[in-house]
Write a protein that holds these residues in place. Sequence first.
Motif, PDB file in Angstrom:
ATOM      1  N   ARG A   1      -3.720   0.588   1.914  1.00  0.00           N
ATOM      2  CA  ARG A   1      -4.313  -0.406   1.006  1.00  0.00           C
ATOM      3  C   ARG A   1      -3.507  -0.531  -0.284  1.00  0.00           C
ATOM      4  NH1 ARG A   1      -6.012  -5.161   0.371  1.00  0.00           N
ATOM      5  NH2 ARG A   1      -7.555  -5.452  -1.241  1.00  0.00           N
ATOM      6  N   TYR A   2      -3.116   0.592  -0.880  1.00  0.00           N
ATOM      7  CA  TYR A   2      -2.324   0.532  -2.106  1.00  0.00           C
ATOM      8  C   TYR A   2      -0.974  -0.135  -1.845  1.00  0.00           C
ATOM      9  CZ  TYR A   2      -5.682   3.766  -4.236  1.00  0.00           C
ATOM     10  OH  TYR A   2      -6.813   4.365  -4.726  1.00  0.00           O
ATOM     11  N   GLY A   3      -0.400   0.137  -0.683  1.00  0.00           N
ATOM     12  CA  GLY A   3       0.864  -0.518  -0.315  1.00  0.00           C
ATOM     13  C   GLY A   3       0.698  -2.021  -0.178  1.00  0.00           C
ATOM     14  N   GLU A   4      -0.403  -2.441   0.450  1.00  0.00           N
ATOM     15  CA  GLU A   4      -0.675  -3.878   0.595  1.00  0.00           C
ATOM     16  C   GLU A   4      -0.878  -4.539  -0.767  1.00  0.00           C
ATOM     17  OE1 GLU A   4      -4.156  -3.789   3.051  1.00  0.00           O
ATOM     18  OE2 GLU A   4      -3.016  -3.699   4.914  1.00  0.00           O
ATOM     19  N   ILE A   5      -1.681  -3.912  -1.612  1.00  0.00           N
ATOM     20  CA  ILE A   5      -1.938  -4.465  -2.946  1.00  0.00           C
ATOM     21  C   ILE A   5      -0.627  -4.592  -3.719  1.00  0.00           C
ATOM     22  CG2 ILE A   5      -2.917  -3.850  -5.207  1.00  0.00           C
ATOM     23  CD1 ILE A   5      -5.397  -2.838  -3.660  1.00  0.00           C
TER      24      ILE A   5
ATOM     25  N   GLY B   1      -8.588  -3.464  -7.488  1.00  0.00           N
ATOM     26  CA  GLY B   1      -7.624  -2.616  -6.781  1.00  0.00           C
ATOM     27  C   GLY B   1      -6.242  -2.711  -7.403  1.00  0.00           C
ATOM     28  N   CYS B   2      -5.855  -3.917  -7.807  1.00  0.00           N
ATOM     29  CA  CYS B   2      -4.580  -4.106  -8.494  1.00  0.00           C
ATOM     30  C   CYS B   2      -4.571  -3.305  -9.791  1.00  0.00           C
ATOM     31  CB  CYS B   2      -4.326  -5.583  -8.789  1.00  0.00           C
ATOM     32  SG  CYS B   2      -4.059  -6.601  -7.324  1.00  0.00           S
ATOM     33  N   HIS B   3      -5.682  -3.350 -10.497  1.00  0.00           N
ATOM     34  CA  HIS B   3      -5.792  -2.593 -11.742  1.00  0.00           C
ATOM     35  C   HIS B   3      -5.660  -1.090 -11.480  1.00  0.00           C
ATOM     36  CE1 HIS B   3      -7.118  -1.055 -15.558  1.00  0.00           C
ATOM     37  NE2 HIS B   3      -8.009  -0.331 -14.914  1.00  0.00           N
TER      38      HIS B   3
END
Length: 125
Positions: A45-49, A90-92
């Motif tokens: 998820r962090y990689g996608e964001i 999530g971006c934050h």
Amino acid sequence: CGSGKLDALLSKAEASKPNNTTVCTLLEQWLAFASPNLKPASIKRYGEITRIYVKPALGHRKQSTLTAYEVQRQYGKWLASGITPNTVYGCHKVLSSAFKRAAKWQLLLSIAYAKDTEPNSTYAA
């Protein structure tokens, strides 16, 4: 008593000039550092964001010159374009974690950005 991966990352961080490090490079370094301590779903998820939202919008910027105002403005652009509040939050989280780590690596003089730019909590229900 450190891991080889951590030593390599720290060497790379030391070798790079903080004023020239882009947000994109910082995010890549942070994700590589954080990955061993994250669940596979979180890494994904962090990689996608990072890949879909943060790098295209802010990745070209030098991390030392990115302001809280610019980040807050980007959150507004994402929301106005229809990106969900949870995704903006999530971006934050990704940006905040990366900038906090950069401060620990002494790549930043201040992390005022992280404290001042959190999206409105009503966005991240």
